[in-house]
Write a protein that holds these residues in place. Structure first.
Motif, PDB file in Angstrom:
ATOM      1  N   UNK A  53      46.273  46.799  30.289  1.00  0.00           N
ATOM      2  CA  UNK A  53      46.881  48.001  30.870  1.00  0.00           C
ATOM      3  C   UNK A  53      47.002  47.869  32.382  1.00  0.00           C
ATOM      4  N   UNK A  54      45.927  47.433  33.025  1.00  0.00           N
ATOM      5  CA  UNK A  54      45.922  47.298  34.484  1.00  0.00           C
ATOM      6  C   UNK A  54      46.362  45.901  34.879  1.00  0.00           C
ATOM      7  N   UNK A  55      47.024  45.797  36.037  1.00  0.00           N
ATOM      8  CA  UNK A  55      47.477  44.474  36.471  1.00  0.00           C
ATOM      9  C   UNK A  55      46.288  43.539  36.632  1.00  0.00           C
ATOM     10  N   UNK A  56      46.485  42.273  36.285  1.00  0.00           N
ATOM     11  CA  UNK A  56      45.392  41.304  36.357  1.00  0.00           C
ATOM     12  C   UNK A  56      45.141  40.826  37.784  1.00  0.00           C
ATOM     13  N   UNK A  57      43.984  40.203  37.964  1.00  0.00           N
ATOM     14  CA  UNK A  57      43.725  39.481  39.202  1.00  0.00           C
ATOM     15  C   UNK A  57      44.372  38.112  39.030  1.00  0.00           C
TER      16      UNK A  57
END
Length: 181
Positions: A53-57
């Motif tokens: 869901x959240x952008x990756x590192x």
């Protein structure tokens, strides 16, 4: 009769990333994509939509801070692997990322859109290009039917320097083929 050992197959070839999205290239830089601070993307690994869901590192190797990179994330299986008529769907585009840093130091051109496959198993591909220098990149008018090869040609990026992909499918269990655990 003696059988010669076969060289290990490139997972980008096996997963048809080479062919559907990219031409053959030689990896020359490290690219680490990590979701939720603990799940590093390895070619062909399975991630659930709830895990992405959240952008990756994204960490990029290299040595010279004066070298910049462009990161593209696409889904070549949109809207479904059996009829990918929106291929390639652009999920993320970041430019001017300095070597030895990550995407947070770059210029986000198209914001991260989390994968939400509705049918079948989708491949989500991260492609890294070395830039000739800092440059202005214009966001495409839409996300569907993005073409990584054409984008690289327009902005004179050459061949990729790294790529990695993961597989993802709808979590509810409906909508196509099931992945094996």
């Amino acid at each position: 009769m003696r059988r010669d050992r076969q060289a290990p197959r490139d997972p980008l070839v096996v997963g048809r990333v080479i062919g559907d999205v990219l031409d053959p290239f030689t990896r020359s830089i490290s690219l680490a994509v990590t979701y939720n601070n603990n799940r590093e993307v390895a070619n062909a690994c399975e991630l659930k939509p709830s895990q992405v869901v959240s952008q990756p590192r994204v960490d990029i190797g290299g040595e010279d801070l004066r070298t910049f990179y462009t990161l593209v994330m696409v889904d070549p299986d949109a809207p479904s692997p059996s009829d990918p008529n929106l291929r390639e769907y652009l999920h993320w585009l970041v430019t001017d990322i300095p070597a030895t840093t990550g995407v947070s130091f770059g210029q986000e051109i198209v914001c991260y859109e989390s994968p939400r496959p509705s049918a079948g198993i989708h491949r989500f591909v991260f492609v890294l290009f070395r830039q000739l220098g800092r440059q202005t990149v214009y966001p495409p008018g839409w996300r569907q039917n993005f073409q990584t090869r054409e984008f690289a040609e327009v902005y004179n990026l050459g061949s990729p320097v790294a790529a990695v992909y993961f597989n993802c499918q709808r979590e509810s269990g409906s909508g196509g083929r099931r992945m094996q655990s």
